[in-house]
Write an enzyme that holds these catalytic residues in place. Structure first.
Site, mmCIF file in Angstrom:
data_model
loop_
_atom_site.group_PDB
_atom_site.id
_atom_site.type_symbol
_atom_site.label_atom_id
_atom_site.label_comp_id
_atom_site.label_asym_id
_atom_site.label_seq_id
_atom_site.Cartn_x
_atom_site.Cartn_y
_atom_site.Cartn_z
ATOM 1 N N GLN A 110 0.825 -1.192 0.000
ATOM 2 C CA GLN A 110 0.000 0.000 0.000
ATOM 3 C C GLN A 110 0.871 1.259 0.000
ATOM 4 O O GLN A 110 2.056 1.207 0.313
ATOM 5 C CB GLN A 110 -0.956 -0.009 1.203
ATOM 6 C CG GLN A 110 -1.912 -1.205 1.178
ATOM 7 C CD GLN A 110 -2.927 -1.189 2.289
ATOM 8 O OE1 GLN A 110 -3.413 -0.140 2.701
ATOM 9 N NE2 GLN A 110 -3.286 -2.367 2.784
ATOM 10 N N GLU A 151 -4.073 -0.566 5.685
ATOM 11 C CA GLU A 151 -3.073 -0.152 6.671
ATOM 12 C C GLU A 151 -3.519 1.176 7.239
ATOM 13 O O GLU A 151 -3.689 2.148 6.505
ATOM 14 C CB GLU A 151 -1.693 -0.040 6.024
ATOM 15 C CG GLU A 151 -1.116 -1.377 5.594
ATOM 16 C CD GLU A 151 0.305 -1.259 5.086
ATOM 17 O OE1 GLU A 151 0.917 -0.189 5.253
ATOM 18 O OE2 GLU A 151 0.812 -2.247 4.517
ATOM 19 N N ALA A 160 9.441 7.816 12.864
ATOM 20 C CA ALA A 160 10.879 8.064 12.761
ATOM 21 C C ALA A 160 11.561 6.854 12.133
ATOM 22 O O ALA A 160 11.233 5.705 12.442
ATOM 23 C CB ALA A 160 11.468 8.337 14.144
ATOM 24 N N ASP A 209 -1.023 -9.577 10.740
ATOM 25 C CA ASP A 209 -0.096 -9.425 9.608
ATOM 26 C C ASP A 209 1.365 -9.371 10.064
ATOM 27 O O ASP A 209 2.121 -8.507 9.663
ATOM 28 C CB ASP A 209 -0.464 -8.150 8.836
ATOM 29 C CG ASP A 209 0.330 -8.021 7.545
ATOM 30 O OD1 ASP A 209 0.576 -9.049 6.900
ATOM 31 O OD2 ASP A 209 0.702 -6.898 7.182
ATOM 32 N N ASP A 262 5.945 -2.020 11.309
ATOM 33 C CA ASP A 262 4.836 -2.188 10.376
ATOM 34 C C ASP A 262 3.591 -2.713 11.088
ATOM 35 O O ASP A 262 3.205 -3.877 10.942
ATOM 36 C CB ASP A 262 5.245 -3.127 9.238
ATOM 37 C CG ASP A 262 4.450 -2.856 7.970
ATOM 38 O OD1 ASP A 262 3.661 -1.898 7.964
ATOM 39 O OD2 ASP A 262 4.624 -3.604 6.991
#
Length: 533
Positions: A223, A260, A344, A412, A432
């Site tokens: 994405q 996401e 960051a 995920d 993530d």
């Protein structure tokens, strides 16, 4: 006579002009000397950045002895970290094991009488980490390292010795480093950042307010994500808003086709900190102007082609990616304001290599096939015999990550990363997290498979989970308070916060069933605290 007057006038005019130019030069020199080195204008060549988000000539300050703050690489993606470095060769601060600058113990950003402040004062949140030796530090700051420009005329800094890999510090004092560079320098074997880090409020503030000078699409991933660069050469990963706070992932969606969410990244950072893992890089919410902070400054030609004005008059774009990058799934502002998360970035992989590990409990990512762990109830016995899970605390660290994922509802987690320098004896990076907090009305118990099959958990993790289930330190209250300081507050809808308490109860119940079956308590609760609590 007339010619003589004309000649005299011309001479006086030339003298006056030279005097004014000389005066302007003196004023310029005086202003240049008066400005501190860290605030001087960039002395780099105005070369167009590449589509990957990295300038072809790395941004540096004018002069070979001034601080060179290199753009550092992005850290996340659908398959771990980027394979390609975003930093050219030859830049840097000394990377051999070395001296870490102490941030000190402070209570920056805490409110008097808050539950969060009380939590961080609790003995369970003051268990000391092992002594950090030189080999336990990711970087050493070498204040005497000198740099010069390549003779070829490029903008890359090189060490005078060229014998070591270097980080961009030069002779500048630690206190003058930007917050993102201090964050990188502070990483060690045991933690991504300290519990009481006075740097954290400044770093989060920078992510939320620093002027954006470059926006390009991050390559890879399923994405759309953008890499944004700041004037101090720090960078952040921007994930745009795709769902409203009260939307849930449709029950018929597969986990690998879920959105996401930007607010999931923000909430995951604060939840990870409340659990005392501190393995997620700092994340802040931000309201971005699509026109001024993306479209008008991007050098990414592929991204630039995807901007358009919607029938409602809003500025939209969709970029290029595997999922949801089309006009039907475009990201639109109101009229050009768009929410997103700013994370960051970790140090460039050329400076601090990271290894990507496939999770033993990775899902099949197939519509009908199941993974082995879903079919074999004794799967954990195989994992325990497989390196690196057959020794040390790697399996227990993975179970920590499992607890975090279950609380968020994140299915995920196919890979995780570690810093290669520290070998197998270090923490896991929880990167993530955008597919967390998608549902609040149902709990995915399969996420807890590592805990339920292995029946092991760190004693410190279990004690903290028990603490977070009590009224004075209720998990939902703590996360609500932590998220209230974010620029995009409220970050989570209330049902998501209430779901945390329900899920926490299920984690404790799973450990309770393991304890009931075990012959000894220490078979389940692996003691990692000893007499320190």
């Amino acid at each position: 006579m007339r010619c003589w007057l004309q000649t005299l006038f011309q001479r006086k005019f030339k003298v006056s002009l030279l005097f004014l130019l000389f005066l302007a030069l003196l004023v310029h020199l005086a202003m240049d000397l008066a400005l501190p080195a860290a605030r001087r204008p960039c002395g780099c060549n105005a070369k167009a950045p590449k589509a990957s988000g990295v300038p072809s000539g790395s941004p540096v300050l004018a002069g070979p002895k001034k601080l060179s703050l290199r753009i550092l690489q992005d850290f996340s993606g659908s398959n771990g970290s980027l394979d390609k470095s975003s930093q050219p060769k030859g830049a840097g601060l000394h990377v051999s094991p070395g001296v870490r600058h102490q941030h000190g113990e402070g209570n920056a950003g805490r409110t008097e009488g808050s539950k969060l402040a009380a939590l961080f004062e609790h003995p369970l949140y003051n268990i000391p980490i092992p002594e950090v030796t030189e080999k336990d530090k990711l970087f050493v700051v070498n204040p005497m390292e000198k740099f010069s420009l390549h003779s070829s005329g490029s903008d890359e800094w090189v060490s005078s010795s060229k014998a070591e890999t270097l980080l961009p510090t030069g002779k500048t004092a630690y206190d003058t480093y930007p917050a993102w560079l201090k964050f990188h320098v502070g990483i060690n074997r045991y933690e991504l950042y300290p519990r009481r880090d006075p740097l954290m409020p400044t770093l989060l503030q920078d992510l939320a307010t620093q002027r954006i000078v470059s926006s390009v699409q991050k390559s890879g991933g399923t994405q759309l994500k953008l890499i944004m660069t700041f004037p101090n050469y720090g960078q952040a990963l921007f994930k745009p808003m795709k769902q409203t706070r009260d939307q849930e992932t449709p029950i018929d969606f597969f986990y690998f086709s879920d959105f996401e969410r930007h607010n999931a990244e923000i909430a995951a950072f604060h939840l990870d900190r409340i659990l005392d893992f501190r393995r997620i890089p700092p994340v802040s919410g931000r309201l971005v102007n699509i026109t001024k902070e993306i479209r008008d400054i991007t050098t990414d030609k592929k991204l630039a082609k995807t901007f358009f004005i919607s029938p409602a008059g809003n500025v939209c774009f969709y970029g290029e990616c595997s999922y949801y990058c089309s006009t039907e799934h475009a990201l639109c502002g109101k009229p050009d304001q768009l929410e997103g998360s700013m994370a960051a970035l970790l140090p460039d992989k050329t400076l601090a290599k990271r290894r990507s590990w496939r999770s033993p409990w990775r899902r099949s990512y197939h519509k009908s096939k199941k993974a082995e762990w879903e079919l074999n109830p004794n799967y954990c016995a195989q994992v325990r015999e497989t390196p690196p899970y057959n020794r040390g605390h790697r399996l227990l660290d993975l179970i920590d990550m499992t607890v975090l994922d279950f609380l968020m509802g994140n299915m995920d987690r196919h890979h995780y990363e570690t810093f290669e320098k520290f070998g197998n004896d270090t923490f896991l990076l929880h990167l993530d997290n955008g597919r967390g907090f998608g549902t609040h009305s149902r709990d995915e118990l399969s996420i807890l498979a590592p805990l339920r099959q292995c029946c092991s958990i760190k004693k410190s993790t279990y004690l903290r989970l028990q603490l977070l289930a009590t009224q004075p330190y209720r998990l939902s209250d703590l996360l609500r308070e932590a998220l209230a300081t974010d620029p995009l507050a409220p970050v989570l809808a209330e049902p998501h916060l209430r779901a945390l308490d329900r899920r926490l109860g299920k984690v404790l119940a799973a450990v309770g069933r393991c304890l009931a079956r075990a012959a000894r308590t220490d078979e389940v609760l692996v003691d990692d605290v000893g007499s320190r609590v």
